[in-house]
Design a protein around this motif. Structure first.
Motif, PDB file in Angstrom:
ATOM      1  N   TRP A 454       0.813  -1.215   0.000  1.00  0.00           N
ATOM      2  CA  TRP A 454       0.000   0.000   0.000  1.00  0.00           C
ATOM      3  C   TRP A 454       0.845   1.263   0.000  1.00  0.00           C
ATOM      4  CZ3 TRP A 454      -5.100   0.969  -0.699  1.00  0.00           C
ATOM      5  CH2 TRP A 454      -5.902  -0.155  -0.864  1.00  0.00           C
ATOM      6  N   LEU A 455       2.029   1.213   0.560  1.00  0.00           N
ATOM      7  CA  LEU A 455       2.900   2.387   0.513  1.00  0.00           C
ATOM      8  C   LEU A 455       3.354   2.673  -0.913  1.00  0.00           C
ATOM      9  CD1 LEU A 455       5.088   1.912   3.713  1.00  0.00           C
ATOM     10  CD2 LEU A 455       3.035   3.313   3.410  1.00  0.00           C
ATOM     11  N   ILE A 456       3.674   1.624  -1.646  1.00  0.00           N
ATOM     12  CA  ILE A 456       4.046   1.802  -3.050  1.00  0.00           C
ATOM     13  C   ILE A 456       2.869   2.367  -3.831  1.00  0.00           C
ATOM     14  CG2 ILE A 456       4.681   0.580  -5.170  1.00  0.00           C
ATOM     15  CD1 ILE A 456       6.326  -1.320  -3.427  1.00  0.00           C
ATOM     16  N   ALA A 457       1.665   1.826  -3.585  1.00  0.00           N
ATOM     17  CA  ALA A 457       0.473   2.298  -4.293  1.00  0.00           C
ATOM     18  C   ALA A 457       0.193   3.768  -4.017  1.00  0.00           C
ATOM     19  CB  ALA A 457      -0.737   1.453  -3.895  1.00  0.00           C
ATOM     20  N   CYS A 458       0.562   4.241  -2.820  1.00  0.00           N
ATOM     21  CA  CYS A 458       0.335   5.645  -2.463  1.00  0.00           C
ATOM     22  C   CYS A 458       1.404   6.580  -3.023  1.00  0.00           C
ATOM     23  CB  CYS A 458       0.284   5.795  -0.943  1.00  0.00           C
ATOM     24  SG  CYS A 458      -1.213   5.159  -0.175  1.00  0.00           S
ATOM     25  N   GLY A 459       2.407   6.044  -3.717  1.00  0.00           N
ATOM     26  CA  GLY A 459       3.460   6.884  -4.277  1.00  0.00           C
ATOM     27  C   GLY A 459       4.550   7.191  -3.276  1.00  0.00           C
ATOM     28  N   PHE A 460       4.989   6.176  -2.512  1.00  0.00           N
ATOM     29  CA  PHE A 460       5.988   6.357  -1.459  1.00  0.00           C
ATOM     30  C   PHE A 460       7.238   7.058  -1.972  1.00  0.00           C
ATOM     31  CE2 PHE A 460       9.589   5.007   1.097  1.00  0.00           C
ATOM     32  CZ  PHE A 460       9.122   5.088   2.394  1.00  0.00           C
ATOM     33  N   GLY A 461       7.723   6.666  -3.146  1.00  0.00           N
ATOM     34  CA  GLY A 461       8.965   7.234  -3.652  1.00  0.00           C
ATOM     35  C   GLY A 461       8.850   8.672  -4.108  1.00  0.00           C
ATOM     36  N   ASP A 462       7.622   9.159  -4.329  1.00  0.00           N
ATOM     37  CA  ASP A 462       7.428  10.497  -4.883  1.00  0.00           C
ATOM     38  C   ASP A 462       6.890  11.513  -3.889  1.00  0.00           C
ATOM     39  OD1 ASP A 462       8.183   9.582  -7.462  1.00  0.00           O
ATOM     40  OD2 ASP A 462       6.166   8.780  -7.769  1.00  0.00           O
ATOM     41  N   GLU A 463       6.304  11.060  -2.809  1.00  0.00           N
ATOM     42  CA  GLU A 463       5.606  11.967  -1.903  1.00  0.00           C
ATOM     43  C   GLU A 463       6.207  11.919  -0.501  1.00  0.00           C
ATOM     44  OE1 GLU A 463       3.243  13.999  -2.956  1.00  0.00           O
ATOM     45  OE2 GLU A 463       3.370  13.163  -4.993  1.00  0.00           O
ATOM     46  N   ALA A 464       6.767  13.047  -0.068  1.00  0.00           N
ATOM     47  CA  ALA A 464       7.365  13.109   1.267  1.00  0.00           C
ATOM     48  C   ALA A 464       6.320  12.874   2.349  1.00  0.00           C
ATOM     49  CB  ALA A 464       8.039  14.469   1.471  1.00  0.00           C
ATOM     50  N   GLY A 524      11.478   2.286  14.165  1.00  0.00           N
ATOM     51  CA  GLY A 524      10.408   2.105  13.192  1.00  0.00           C
ATOM     52  C   GLY A 524      10.795   1.082  12.148  1.00  0.00           C
ATOM     53  N   LYS A 525       9.818   0.317  11.692  1.00  0.00           N
ATOM     54  CA  LYS A 525      10.093  -0.663  10.646  1.00  0.00           C
ATOM     55  C   LYS A 525      10.372   0.019   9.312  1.00  0.00           C
ATOM     56  CE  LYS A 525       7.320  -4.353  12.737  1.00  0.00           C
ATOM     57  NZ  LYS A 525       8.462  -5.237  13.012  1.00  0.00           N
ATOM     58  N   CYS A 526       9.831   1.212   9.137  1.00  0.00           N
ATOM     59  CA  CYS A 526      10.062   1.990   7.910  1.00  0.00           C
ATOM     60  C   CYS A 526      10.873   3.221   8.282  1.00  0.00           C
ATOM     61  CB  CYS A 526       8.722   2.389   7.283  1.00  0.00           C
ATOM     62  SG  CYS A 526       8.875   3.421   5.811  1.00  0.00           S
ATOM     63  N   GLN A 527      12.169   3.196   7.950  1.00  0.00           N
ATOM     64  CA  GLN A 527      13.061   4.303   8.283  1.00  0.00           C
ATOM     65  C   GLN A 527      13.396   5.055   6.999  1.00  0.00           C
ATOM     66  OE1 GLN A 527      16.232   2.017   9.891  1.00  0.00           O
ATOM     67  NE2 GLN A 527      15.028   1.250  11.609  1.00  0.00           N
ATOM     68  N   ILE A 528      13.230   6.371   7.009  1.00  0.00           N
ATOM     69  CA  ILE A 528      13.363   7.158   5.788  1.00  0.00           C
ATOM     70  C   ILE A 528      14.612   8.022   5.839  1.00  0.00           C
ATOM     71  CG2 ILE A 528      10.890   7.134   5.364  1.00  0.00           C
ATOM     72  CD1 ILE A 528      10.702   9.917   6.575  1.00  0.00           C
ATOM     73  N   HIS A 529      14.914   8.653   4.725  1.00  0.00           N
ATOM     74  CA  HIS A 529      16.087   9.522   4.651  1.00  0.00           C
ATOM     75  C   HIS A 529      15.846  10.761   5.509  1.00  0.00           C
ATOM     76  CE1 HIS A 529      19.118  12.254   2.978  1.00  0.00           C
ATOM     77  NE2 HIS A 529      19.743  11.166   2.546  1.00  0.00           N
ATOM     78  N   LEU A 566      11.347  -0.294  -1.237  1.00  0.00           N
ATOM     79  CA  LEU A 566      10.928   1.098  -1.301  1.00  0.00           C
ATOM     80  C   LEU A 566      12.101   1.986  -1.690  1.00  0.00           C
ATOM     81  CD1 LEU A 566       8.814   1.235   1.985  1.00  0.00           C
ATOM     82  CD2 LEU A 566       7.996   0.788  -0.331  1.00  0.00           C
ATOM     83  N   THR A 567      11.799   3.071  -2.348  1.00  0.00           N
ATOM     84  CA  THR A 567      12.833   4.036  -2.728  1.00  0.00           C
ATOM     85  C   THR A 567      12.793   5.227  -1.772  1.00  0.00           C
ATOM     86  OG1 THR A 567      11.310   5.111  -4.288  1.00  0.00           O
ATOM     87  CG2 THR A 567      12.745   3.369  -5.147  1.00  0.00           C
ATOM     88  N   TYR A 568      13.976   5.751  -1.447  1.00  0.00           N
ATOM     89  CA  TYR A 568      14.107   6.821  -0.470  1.00  0.00           C
ATOM     90  C   TYR A 568      14.867   7.987  -1.103  1.00  0.00           C
ATOM     91  CZ  TYR A 568      12.946   3.123   2.860  1.00  0.00           C
ATOM     92  OH  TYR A 568      12.334   2.098   3.525  1.00  0.00           O
ATOM     93  N   PRO A 569      14.178   8.934  -1.696  1.00  0.00           N
ATOM     94  CA  PRO A 569      14.889  10.078  -2.274  1.00  0.00           C
ATOM     95  C   PRO A 569      15.697  10.822  -1.210  1.00  0.00           C
ATOM     96  CG  PRO A 569      12.582  10.032  -2.947  1.00  0.00           C
ATOM     97  CD  PRO A 569      12.726   9.027  -1.858  1.00  0.00           C
ATOM     98  N   ALA A 570      16.872  11.296  -1.584  1.00  0.00           N
ATOM     99  CA  ALA A 570      17.761  11.972  -0.636  1.00  0.00           C
ATOM    100  C   ALA A 570      17.753  13.475  -0.888  1.00  0.00           C
ATOM    101  CB  ALA A 570      19.180  11.432  -0.775  1.00  0.00           C
ATOM    102  N   ARG A 571      17.902  14.237   0.171  1.00  0.00           N
ATOM    103  CA  ARG A 571      18.106  15.676   0.070  1.00  0.00           C
ATOM    104  C   ARG A 571      18.942  16.116   1.259  1.00  0.00           C
ATOM    105  NH1 ARG A 571      13.446  19.786   1.625  1.00  0.00           N
ATOM    106  NH2 ARG A 571      15.381  20.987   1.720  1.00  0.00           N
ATOM    107  N   GLU A 572      19.307  17.359   1.291  1.00  0.00           N
ATOM    108  CA  GLU A 572      20.205  17.870   2.331  1.00  0.00           C
ATOM    109  C   GLU A 572      19.587  17.706   3.724  1.00  0.00           C
ATOM    110  OE1 GLU A 572      22.339  22.125   3.591  1.00  0.00           O
ATOM    111  OE2 GLU A 572      21.019  21.966   1.836  1.00  0.00           O
ATOM    112  N   THR A 573      20.448  17.384   4.672  1.00  0.00           N
ATOM    113  CA  THR A 573      20.022  17.249   6.069  1.00  0.00           C
ATOM    114  C   THR A 573      20.494  18.458   6.862  1.00  0.00           C
ATOM    115  OG1 THR A 573      20.212  14.847   5.920  1.00  0.00           O
ATOM    116  CG2 THR A 573      20.132  15.804   8.121  1.00  0.00           C
ATOM    117  N   LEU A 574      19.622  19.042   7.647  1.00  0.00           N
ATOM    118  CA  LEU A 574      19.989  20.202   8.458  1.00  0.00           C
ATOM    119  C   LEU A 574      20.946  19.790   9.576  1.00  0.00           C
ATOM    120  CD1 LEU A 574      16.529  21.998   8.877  1.00  0.00           C
ATOM    121  CD2 LEU A 574      18.408  22.641   7.365  1.00  0.00           C
TER     122      LEU A 574
END
Length: 678
Positions: A454-464, A524-529, A566-574
């Protein structure tokens, strides 16, 4: 063979659709059995031995009207106070075209129950009349009876919704109006009613100034008249007499043979083809308070077919879901999207029979559904089974209303499809779950939907927003339901905005602790960037969407969750977030070959609550140095929102390399991507 297009027979309104069926039925049964019909876009087309002029001549000179009558109804022309213009003209006509009609009228007039008139046992009398009609009338009249009404084993009458309650709609008796129009058009025409001109208007949409005043009924609500229904303040109802004639002939095509096929089991609206119980979603005026009789899904086909094929399609007309008949609009839409419908249908036009303008019903067109497989149908089937069980529990006040929003979102997902609609579906679910979880001391969400799917179906890789909500919902030991449901002891979902509520939950979890003295209860079982935390801190995400999705994702089943798909897009970390987050990790952090336990410091949340970000960062730097790490001497305040920063510390992250970058010297960073120590 001639191809004839009928601009007057279009897919909407419903009466116009039925006209198309009526034209094909009458031409096929009475003059050209090889005629074939189909839909080109919104318009009906026939291929026949008759050209356009021949078809017009047929209706004006040879057409034999179906004996459409309802002697069981008051107002049908059989009783003293009824309008008798039509029935008298037909009974007195010597034209052979009306022989069957004359015979049927005579038989009905001789029935004792008709002569007796209305009595105390009105239901029994009407049922008796219907039985006698079925046993005594000619076959073409019985075809009309089959379309209008049936009798069940217990003696009750059942009605096809397209014909009201057995041929009438309130005080409007379709049968008497039909006879009056037949008489005016074909038996006693006058100069004020040019039958040929009106026929050309009804079939070919040619202009006419001869429209008549009269009730339009449920078939063409746009002509019903009334206030604000025309160019002036009020507008009278105007109709073409041929429209009602051909519409009722088409209604015979739509529903005839149903009683004969269903036999004594004919007892519900579902016996009518492609007809289901109304679902009050999917149209602009949808409301829980709508009084809806039923829904009719009118099939459109692009392959030319003969009337015999169409009749078979309609008599067997049904849609199936998991091998059983669809009974609601939602199930019907699901069947349409999963090929659970008869072959040859290109699309369906959905009509909801709704009460409007007092006690009158209208056939409101509420959308077009293309037939054909769509992957969302399988997903919605799975979701619907879960949701039916999930929403069967006693929901608190207000949650029932939100449940209709979930139905509407399922419907839209089937209609349009795509990740955006799946997200809207989950958001609707989340709003319902949140209402139940935060207002009831006994209700709590439970999970059964497969998380990674369901996370993939919701657009996990595209939506923060999806990623942040998923990471939060995946918190375990204890699960986040412990903090988000009032039914649990750890409920702490409080605060004016989402960052406040997340910070409150974080504080409660840290106070509760875990059995492991070297860990924070933030795994958490789902850890993001951690770059997604940056988006949250900067306020560049939709917080309402995150909260809706967070509650929806509490219904996910995280067992067997595979984060690697799952794909985890990366961006700068504060840097400020990175240095603080090192104290809010769920496991030890590696320093060289040795994992180092670094636990939270209770002062940090208090300092952030007081908007003292620089002091909170100083505490974190000190704690890291005590642990043997050497963060860089930089300004860690960075002008960030302190409360957003506090809330972001609850979000599980996976990339320690991204956290280390910018706060540790290169020689102190891991050469490989550091992960949390297991």
């Amino acid at each position: 063979m001639h191809k004839v297009t009928f601009p007057g027979c279009t897919v909407t309104p419903f009466g116009s659709y039925l006209k198309a069926l009526g034209v094909l039925r009458l031409v096929s049964d009475q003059t050209d059995s090889e005629a074939r019909g189909w839909w080109e876009g919104e318009t009906f087309t026939i291929e026949s031995s008759l050209d356009e002029e021949g078809i017009a001549a047929f209706f004006l000179e040879k057409y034999r009207p179906t004996p459409i009558l309802a002697p069981w109804n008051g107002g049908s022309g059989f009783y003293p106070k009824d309008n008798k213009d039509g029935i008298t003209a037909i009974a007195a006509s010597a034209d052979l075209r009306f022989a069957g009609y004359r015979e049927s009228i005579a038989i009905c007039r001789e029935m004792d129950e008709v002569a007796a008139g209305k009595g105390a046992d009105e239901d029994e009398r009407r049922t008796a009349i219907l039985r006698r009609c079925r046993n005594s009338l000619p076959d073409d009249a019985v075809e009309w009876l089959d379309a209008a009404v049936g009798i069940a084993v217990d003696g009750s009458r059942s009605f096809a919704p397209v014909l009201g309650t057995g041929g009438n709609e309130g005080r409007l008796d379709y049968t008497n109006n039909f006879m009056s129009r037949i008489a005016a058009l074909l038996i006693e025409p006058d100069s004020s009613l040019p039958a040929g001109e009106l026929l050309a208007n009804a079939l070919f949409a040619r202009r006419t100034m001869a429209l008549q005043s009269g009730a339009a009924g449920q078939f063409d609500p746009g002509r019903a008249g009334g206030a604000n229904q025309g160019p002036g303040i009020a507008h009278d109802s105007t109709t073409n007499p041929w429209d009602l004639v051909l519409t009722l002939e088409g209604a015979v095509a739509w529903a005839s043979g149903i009683y004969r096929r269903q036999g004594s089991s004919y007892r519900t609206i579902l016996s009518s083809p492609f007809t289901v119980k109304a679902t009050k979603v999917g149209y602009g005026s949808a409301s829980e308070k709508d009084d809806a009789r039923a829904e009719v899904w009118a099939p459109l086909w692009v392959r030319p077919i003969r009337y015999a094929e169409l009749k078979t399609l309609l008599r067997e007309g049904r849609a199936t879901v998991d091998g059983r008949a669809a009974t609601t609009a939602l199930e019907f839409a699901e069947a349409v999207r999963s090929l659970g419908v008869d072959r040859g249908i290109d699309r369906f036009v959905r009509y909801s029979l709704l009460k409007r303008r007092g006690d009158s019903y209208v056939a409101l067109p509420t959308g077009t559904f293309a037939a054909g497989y769509r992957s969302e149908a399988d997903r919605i089937r799975h979701f619907r089974k879960f949701f039916e069980d999930f929403s069967r529990s006693d929901l608190p006040s207000g949650a029932e209303e939100l449940r209709r929003g979930v139905d509407a979102a399922m419907f839209q997902t089937l209609l349009v499809g795509g990740p955006a609609l799946i997200r809207e579906l989950m958001r609707a679910l989340g709003r319902m779950v949140r209402r139940g979880a935060t207002t009831s001391d006994t209700w709590a969400p439970w999970g059964r939907l497969k998380a990674d799917d369901w996370l993939i179906a919701c657009g996990f890789g595209d939506e923060a927003e999806v990623r942040i909500a998923a990471a939060l919902a995946s918190l375990d030991s204890p699960g986040l339901t412990e903090n988000l449901s009032r039914a649990r002891k750890g409920f702490s979902w409080a605060g004016l905005a989402l960052p406040d509520r997340l910070a409150t939950v974080l504080e409660r979890r840290l106070q509760s602790g875990t059995a492991d003295e070297f860990s924070n209860p933030l795994r958490g079982k789902c850890q993001i960037h951690p770059g997604d935390a940056t988006s949250f801190i900067e306020g560049s995400v939709d917080e309402d969407a995150i909260e809706d999705l967070l509650y929806a994702f509490l219904t996910l089943d995280w067992h067997g969750f595979d984060a690697n798909i799952l794909t985890y897009p990366a961006r700068e970390t504060l840097p400020t977030y990175a240095v603080l987050k090192h104290l809010f990790l769920p496991r030890k952090v590696r320093k060289g070959d040795e994992p180092e336990p670094i636990l939270h410091d209770s002062r940090i949340l208090a300092l952030l609550s007081a908007n003292k970000t620089d002091e909170a960062a100083a505490v974190a730097v000190f704690r890291l140095r005590v642990a043997g790490l050497r963060p860089l001497e930089v300004d860690y305040e960075g002008g960030v929102d302190a409360q957003r920063l506090a809330g972001a510390l609850l979000i599980p992250v996976r990339s320690l390399g991204a956290l280390a970058e910018g706060i540790f010297k290169i020689e102190e960073r891991e050469t490989d991507e550091p992960e949390l120590a297991r």
